[in-house]
Structure formats: structure tokens, C-alpha cells
Design an enzyme around this catalytic site. Structure first.
Site, PDB file in Angstrom:
ATOM      1  N   ARG A 121      28.367  37.492  55.598  1.00  0.00           N
ATOM      2  CA  ARG A 121      29.491  37.794  56.509  1.00  0.00           C
ATOM      3  C   ARG A 121      30.602  36.752  56.447  1.00  0.00           C
ATOM      4  NH1 ARG A 121      25.128  39.114  60.013  1.00  0.00           N
ATOM      5  NH2 ARG A 121      24.807  41.358  60.006  1.00  0.00           N
ATOM      6  N   LYS A 143      44.632  38.519  50.452  1.00  0.00           N
ATOM      7  CA  LYS A 143      44.234  39.881  50.087  1.00  0.00           C
ATOM      8  C   LYS A 143      43.161  39.778  49.017  1.00  0.00           C
ATOM      9  CE  LYS A 143      48.174  42.820  51.067  1.00  0.00           C
ATOM     10  NZ  LYS A 143      49.236  43.668  50.489  1.00  0.00           N
ATOM     11  N   GLU A 185      56.491  38.982  39.081  1.00  0.00           N
ATOM     12  CA  GLU A 185      56.272  38.719  40.512  1.00  0.00           C
ATOM     13  C   GLU A 185      57.207  37.620  41.008  1.00  0.00           C
ATOM     14  OE1 GLU A 185      54.397  40.594  42.406  1.00  0.00           O
ATOM     15  OE2 GLU A 185      52.744  41.387  41.205  1.00  0.00           O
ATOM     16  N   LYS A 226      56.199  33.508  49.864  1.00  0.00           N
ATOM     17  CA  LYS A 226      54.983  34.266  50.204  1.00  0.00           C
ATOM     18  C   LYS A 226      54.342  33.696  51.475  1.00  0.00           C
ATOM     19  CE  LYS A 226      51.146  36.869  48.969  1.00  0.00           C
ATOM     20  NZ  LYS A 226      50.410  37.613  47.997  1.00  0.00           N
ATOM     21  N   GLU A 236      49.812  42.877  57.228  1.00  0.00           N
ATOM     22  CA  GLU A 236      50.735  43.906  56.764  1.00  0.00           C
ATOM     23  C   GLU A 236      50.973  45.002  57.802  1.00  0.00           C
ATOM     24  OE1 GLU A 236      50.399  44.545  52.501  1.00  0.00           O
ATOM     25  OE2 GLU A 236      51.154  46.570  52.782  1.00  0.00           O
ATOM     26  N   ARG A 240      55.102  42.173  55.812  1.00  0.00           N
ATOM     27  CA  ARG A 240      54.379  41.875  54.564  1.00  0.00           C
ATOM     28  C   ARG A 240      54.514  42.988  53.526  1.00  0.00           C
ATOM     29  NH1 ARG A 240      48.589  38.872  53.510  1.00  0.00           N
ATOM     30  NH2 ARG A 240      48.651  39.115  51.260  1.00  0.00           N
ATOM     31  N   ASN A 244      55.325  44.341  48.469  1.00  0.00           N
ATOM     32  CA  ASN A 244      54.931  45.436  47.577  1.00  0.00           C
ATOM     33  C   ASN A 244      56.118  46.043  46.854  1.00  0.00           C
ATOM     34  OD1 ASN A 244      52.197  45.296  48.190  1.00  0.00           O
ATOM     35  ND2 ASN A 244      52.523  46.432  50.084  1.00  0.00           N
ATOM     36  N   HIS A 247      55.700  47.836  43.625  1.00  0.00           N
ATOM     37  CA  HIS A 247      54.272  48.082  43.436  1.00  0.00           C
ATOM     38  C   HIS A 247      53.889  49.542  43.623  1.00  0.00           C
ATOM     39  CE1 HIS A 247      54.231  43.774  43.492  1.00  0.00           C
ATOM     40  NE2 HIS A 247      52.934  43.688  43.415  1.00  0.00           N
ATOM     41  N   HIS A 251      51.793  50.764  40.794  1.00  0.00           N
ATOM     42  CA  HIS A 251      50.385  51.181  40.888  1.00  0.00           C
ATOM     43  C   HIS A 251      50.192  52.571  40.292  1.00  0.00           C
ATOM     44  CE1 HIS A 251      49.329  48.205  44.357  1.00  0.00           C
ATOM     45  NE2 HIS A 251      49.308  47.632  43.177  1.00  0.00           N
ATOM     46  N   HIS A 264      49.487  44.434  35.169  1.00  0.00           N
ATOM     47  CA  HIS A 264      49.983  44.618  36.530  1.00  0.00           C
ATOM     48  C   HIS A 264      51.457  44.198  36.645  1.00  0.00           C
ATOM     49  CE1 HIS A 264      49.931  44.682  40.902  1.00  0.00           C
ATOM     50  NE2 HIS A 264      50.385  43.438  40.903  1.00  0.00           N
TER      51      HIS A 264
HETATM   52  P1  NAD Z   1      43.854  38.397  34.980  1.00  0.00           P
HETATM   53  O1  NAD Z   1      43.116  37.771  36.062  1.00  0.00           O
HETATM   54  O2  NAD Z   1      43.222  39.545  34.279  1.00  0.00           O
HETATM   55  O3  NAD Z   1      44.247  37.280  33.908  1.00  0.00           O
HETATM   56  C1  NAD Z   1      44.948  37.653  32.773  1.00  0.00           C
HETATM   57  C2  NAD Z   1      44.293  37.106  31.493  1.00  0.00           C
HETATM   58  O4  NAD Z   1      44.574  35.717  31.404  1.00  0.00           O
HETATM   59  C3  NAD Z   1      42.797  37.244  31.453  1.00  0.00           C
HETATM   60  O5  NAD Z   1      42.404  37.613  30.158  1.00  0.00           O
HETATM   61  C4  NAD Z   1      42.308  35.833  31.760  1.00  0.00           C
HETATM   62  O6  NAD Z   1      41.055  35.544  31.222  1.00  0.00           O
HETATM   63  C5  NAD Z   1      43.376  35.005  31.125  1.00  0.00           C
HETATM   64  N1  NAD Z   1      43.568  33.648  31.657  1.00  0.00           N
HETATM   65  C6  NAD Z   1      43.539  33.267  32.950  1.00  0.00           C
HETATM   66  N2  NAD Z   1      43.948  32.000  33.051  1.00  0.00           N
HETATM   67  C7  NAD Z   1      44.195  31.550  31.816  1.00  0.00           C
HETATM   68  C8  NAD Z   1      44.669  30.336  31.281  1.00  0.00           C
HETATM   69  N3  NAD Z   1      45.030  29.312  32.048  1.00  0.00           N
HETATM   70  N4  NAD Z   1      44.806  30.230  29.939  1.00  0.00           N
HETATM   71  C9  NAD Z   1      44.511  31.285  29.128  1.00  0.00           C
HETATM   72  N5  NAD Z   1      44.112  32.469  29.575  1.00  0.00           N
HETATM   73  C10 NAD Z   1      43.952  32.610  30.908  1.00  0.00           C
HETATM   74  O7  NAD Z   1      45.284  38.938  35.472  1.00  0.00           O
HETATM   75  P2  NAD Z   1      46.360  38.379  36.518  1.00  0.00           P
HETATM   76  O8  NAD Z   1      47.638  38.878  36.032  1.00  0.00           O
HETATM   77  O9  NAD Z   1      46.174  36.937  36.790  1.00  0.00           O
HETATM   78  O10 NAD Z   1      45.980  39.151  37.860  1.00  0.00           O
HETATM   79  C11 NAD Z   1      46.083  40.543  37.961  1.00  0.00           C
HETATM   80  C12 NAD Z   1      45.257  40.977  39.162  1.00  0.00           C
HETATM   81  O11 NAD Z   1      45.758  40.384  40.348  1.00  0.00           O
HETATM   82  C13 NAD Z   1      45.285  42.477  39.384  1.00  0.00           C
HETATM   83  O12 NAD Z   1      43.973  42.912  39.613  1.00  0.00           O
HETATM   84  C14 NAD Z   1      46.121  42.642  40.652  1.00  0.00           C
HETATM   85  O13 NAD Z   1      45.756  43.770  41.408  1.00  0.00           O
HETATM   86  C15 NAD Z   1      45.807  41.363  41.371  1.00  0.00           C
HETATM   87  N6  NAD Z   1      46.814  40.945  42.349  1.00  0.00           N
HETATM   88  C16 NAD Z   1      46.400  40.631  43.599  1.00  0.00           C
HETATM   89  C17 NAD Z   1      47.303  40.216  44.556  1.00  0.00           C
HETATM   90  C18 NAD Z   1      46.818  39.792  45.908  1.00  0.00           C
HETATM   91  O14 NAD Z   1      47.639  39.549  46.793  1.00  0.00           O
HETATM   92  N7  NAD Z   1      45.542  39.626  46.081  1.00  0.00           N
HETATM   93  C19 NAD Z   1      48.666  40.121  44.233  1.00  0.00           C
HETATM   94  C20 NAD Z   1      49.065  40.459  42.943  1.00  0.00           C
HETATM   95  C21 NAD Z   1      48.127  40.867  42.005  1.00  0.00           C
HETATM   96  N1  GLY Z   2      50.928  41.025  46.688  1.00  0.00           N
HETATM   97  C1  GLY Z   2      51.182  41.669  47.931  1.00  0.00           C
HETATM   98  C2  GLY Z   2      50.665  40.926  49.105  1.00  0.00           C
HETATM   99  O1  GLY Z   2      50.038  39.903  48.976  1.00  0.00           O
HETATM  100  O2  GLY Z   2      50.839  41.370  50.218  1.00  0.00           O
END
Ligand code: NAD
Ligand code: GLY
Length: 363
Positions: A121, A143, A185, A226, A236, A240, A244, A247, A251, A264
Site C-alpha cells: 500500500r 503520475k 516536451e 511543471k 488534474e 494540470r 496534456n 497529448h 495518444h 511518445h
Molecule cells: P523510455 O523510458 O522508453 O526511454 C527511451 C530509451 O532510452 C529506452 O530504450 C531506454 O533504455 C533508453 N535510455 C534511457 N536512459 C538512457 C541513457 N541515459 N542513455 C542511453 N539510453 C537511455 O522513454 P521515455 O521517452 O523516457 O519515456 C516515455 C514514457 O514516459 C511513456 O511511457 C510515457 O507515457 C511516459 N510519460 C509519463 C509522464 C508522466 O507524467 N508520468 C509524462 C510524459 C511521459
Molecule cells: N505529463 C502530464 C502530466 O504530468 O500531467
């Protein structure tokens, strides 16, 4: 430089942005009130690059770290990987005080964060984002979650980290395509919040993408924006939603292309252009906003139109399960000018009309 802080009462936390901060991870975690065993959730690539640095630092500060490694890729951001994390935590007898440390990009951060929110939890959570996208967006704001085959991030929780440790130096090993995707972003913050920041990005885009000295400033300003937004609307219920921007269409593009095929950030870049186009063509903002957004994204080497053909019908199908849908009505974040956005309800008839006009313009 002072640390940034996300102000959320007793759940407030620092964002540390400093070259070399990964080497101080243990010390920072200790100062954040953590101790004992620590689960470092990562993927094989990031583990190979930064796993030893992270665990050496944790060990030096008295932690007993162990790795939980999930295969690399968006398609592993699912309930099965979550189960793997739970299995490992139970096997290692993880307790309520055992922190989960996400070492990786947004996929690892979202997945590990959801595990931290739900294991026993809720256990302490630390974000160590290693992609530009995760450093400027996903690691801040709490998130967390996983994808469902029918939609991105449909299962999850709001769960804030204890601290976010950003080391811009780790971006040196990031693939150029990932760096660009993260830049989408960064550009988003300029459009939704701060025209001056947008102009700064127009001037420094090449330097940022070659990891010159402006990259830290770009990360810092993004995190600052942010943190302000999340600090005033954590869950949100209003403001907030502006994060998006781009997005909703983004999406829909990701879902139609199949997760992982379009990054993404790339989908968000295309989505931001579609939203600006929709805003201009419906008189929501004056002409000129779209061309500046397109100009910046193109300069960053990002796509501004989808290469994958998606029919208006398929767009609508995906748009209907967007999380902003309220009482069956579709809602979009649209620019009112550069540096400001608003939320607009758009009927399905208007969306269909928008696609029809778009197709006519292309002819
Ligand atoms: P990812 O986590 O898939 O990383 C991209 C690639 O980079 C992967 O192959 C990873 O292994 C590699 N990598 C990571 N760090 C590295 C480094 N320092 N050197 C070399 N390679 C490296 O993708 P991302 O773009 O970081 O994240 C995308 C995800 O984030 C999506 O699932 C999206 O929905 C999510 N997201 C979440 C929020 C939120 O608020 N929680 C906001 C935006 C995006
Ligand atoms: N990336 C959108 C949020 O964090 O609300």
C-alpha cells in the site's frame, strides 16, 4: 543553484538538477530520510550504463541495493512487468520502508512509481530519470502507471516521489532520436506557459540538442513550470490538464501506430501541431502560432505530421477514450496565443469537420 521544490504540503519534495548528481544518489536518498535495502528498478541498457554508479553511491551511503530489471521498451510498461517487480520485492522481503528507486526513462519511472504506490500500500519512491523526456516531465508530478492494450496509461495512481535526482550528464549516452523526442516536451512548456522560454528554445535548439550548456537551463525551466502547475493542481482537477497539450492527438497517434513505433515525444510533437492547427482554424487563436511551433519542432528534427495514415474515424475512436473526456464530451488543450492555453470542448462533428478541411488543404 538552489534546488527546485514541488510544494505539496507534507508530500513536498526537491528536484535536484546538477551534473554528476548520480554519484551523490546515496547521500541524497539518505538526506531524504531513507535507509536500508533499496530496490533499483531499471532496464538492461540503463543498468549497464549507470547501474554500478547508482549502486556504488547507494552502498557508500549505507544502503543495501538490489536490482529489479525489466526488459527495455514501452511494450513492457504493462501489468505483467508490474507483477515481476512485486515478485522480486516479495522474494527480497521488501518492507514498508524499502525505497523503490526508478533508474531509467519514463517507462521505468511510470512502472516503478506504480509499483511503489501499490506494494504494501505504498513504499518510498525516488526518481532518477535518465532521458530528457523523463527529466523534464515524467519524473516530476507523481503520475505513475501502466498501459492497457486499448489505451496509454489507463491504469495508474498519483504517487509523488520523495526526491527527484536529475543528472544532465547521463544524456550524453542517449540516442539522438530520444533526445529530440524529449525536446518536444520542453517545447510544450514554452507554448503552454512562457513565450520567453519558447523564444529561448528557438535560439538555443541546436545547442540544447548537442548538449551544450543551455541544456541544464532548459531542464530547469521545464521542471520549474511543471512544479508550479503540479503544486497548484496535483490531481488534474483543472490547471494540470494543460500539461496534456498535444497529448490528446498524440495518444491517438501512438495507439493507432502501436505502442513503441512512434516515440511518445514524436507523437506529442505532431499532436501539438494538430492542436495549434485546430485552434487557428476555429479562431481560438490568431494565425502564426502554428508556424512558430512547427518551425521550432522542425529545427529540432521532430515530425510535424503523422507518417502513419490514420483515418478521422480511427482518430475519433482513440480520442473517445482520452482521460479528459467528460460526460462523453471531448476536450482539447488549445493555444490562445504563444505562452498560454485553455481547455475547449469540441464536438465530434467539429472534429470531423477539422479533418475534412485538413484533407482539402492538402489536395
Ligand atoms: P523510455 O523510458 O522508453 O526511454 C527511451 C530509451 O532510452 C529506452 O530504450 C531506454 O533504455 C533508453 N535510455 C534511457 N536512459 C538512457 C541513457 N541515459 N542513455 C542511453 N539510453 C537511455 O522513454 P521515455 O521517452 O523516457 O519515456 C516515455 C514514457 O514516459 C511513456 O511511457 C510515457 O507515457 C511516459 N510519460 C509519463 C509522464 C508522466 O507524467 N508520468 C509524462 C510524459 C511521459
Ligand atoms: N505529463 C502530464 C502530466 O504530468 O500531467
Amino acid at each position: 543553484m538552489d534546488n527546485l521544490r514541488v510544494e505539496l504540503g507534507e508530500r513536498s519534495y526537491d528536484i535536484i538538477i546538477r551534473n554528476g548528481s548520480l554519484n551523490d544518489l546515496g547521500e541524497i536518498a539518505l538526506r531524504s530520510g531513507l535507509k536500508g535495502a533499496a530496490a533499483v528498478v531499471t532496464n538492461p541498457l540503463v543498468k549497464r550504463l549507470y547501474g554500478t554508479r547508482a549502486t556504488n553511491s547507494l552502498k557508500k551511503a549505507g544502503f543495501k541495493p538490489f536490482f529489479i530489471t525489466i526488459p527495455d521498451g514501452e511494450r513492457y510498461k504493462n501489468l505483467k512487468s508490474l507483477s515481476v517487480i512485486f515478485d522480486e520485492l516479495i522474494a527480497k522481503r521488501g518492507e514498508r520502508t524499502t525505497p523503490i528507486i526508478a533508474l531509467g526513462g519514463g517507462v521505468i519511472g511510470d512502472l516503478a512509481g506504480f509499483a511503489a504506490a501499490t506494494y504494501l500500500r505504498g513504499v518510498p519512491f525516488v526518481q532518477v530519470p535518465t532521458t530528457l523526456l523523463s527529466q523534464v516531465d515524467s519524473s516530476v508530478g507523481g503520475k505513475t502507471g501502466v498501459n492497457h492494450p486499448r489505451g496509454k496509461n489507463l491504469i495508474g495512481a498519483f504517487y509523488q516521489p520523495r526526491v527527484v535526482v536529475i543528472d544532465p550528464e547521463v544524456l550524453k549516452t542517449l540516442a539522438p532520436r530520444e533526445l529530440k523526442a524529449g525536446f518536444a516536451e520542453v517545447a510544450k512548456y514554452g507554448v503552454i506557459w512562457d513565450e520567453k522560454f519558447f523564444s529561448f528554445l528557438e535560439e538555443k535548439v541546436a545547442e540544447i540538442l548537442t548538449l551544450g550548456s543551455s541544456v541544464t537551463e532548459a531542464i530547469r525551466t521545464s521542471c520549474e513550470i511543471k512544479a508550479s502547475v503540479v503544486g497548484s493542481d496535483e490531481r488534474e482537477s483543472g490547471l494540470r490538464a494543460i500539461l496534456n497539450f498535444g497529448h490528446t492527438f498524440g495518444h491517438a497517434i501512438e495507439a493507432n501506430a502501436g505502442y513503441g513505433r512512434v516515440k511518445h515525444g514524436e507523437a506529442v510533437a505532431i499532436g501539438m501541431c494538430m492542436a495549434a492547427d485546430m485552434a487557428e482554424s476555429s479562431g481560438f487563436c490568431k494565425k502564426g502560432v502554428l508556424s512558430r511551433i512547427e518551425g521550432l519542432l522542425k529545427a529540432a528534427g521532430l515530425p510535424v505530421v503523422s507518417k502513419i495514415r490514420i483515418s478521422p474515424k480511427d482518430y475519433l475512436k482513440a480520442l473517445r477514450i482520452d482521460k479528459k473526456v467528460s460526460a462523453g464530451r471531448l476536450r482539447f488543450v488549445l493555444p490562445t496565443r504563444l505562452g498560454a492555453v485553455d481547455i475547449a470542448e469540441v464536438s465530434e462533428a467539429k472534429i470531423t469537420e477539422f479533418f475534412r478541411k485538413k484533407t482539402e488543404r492538402k489536395r
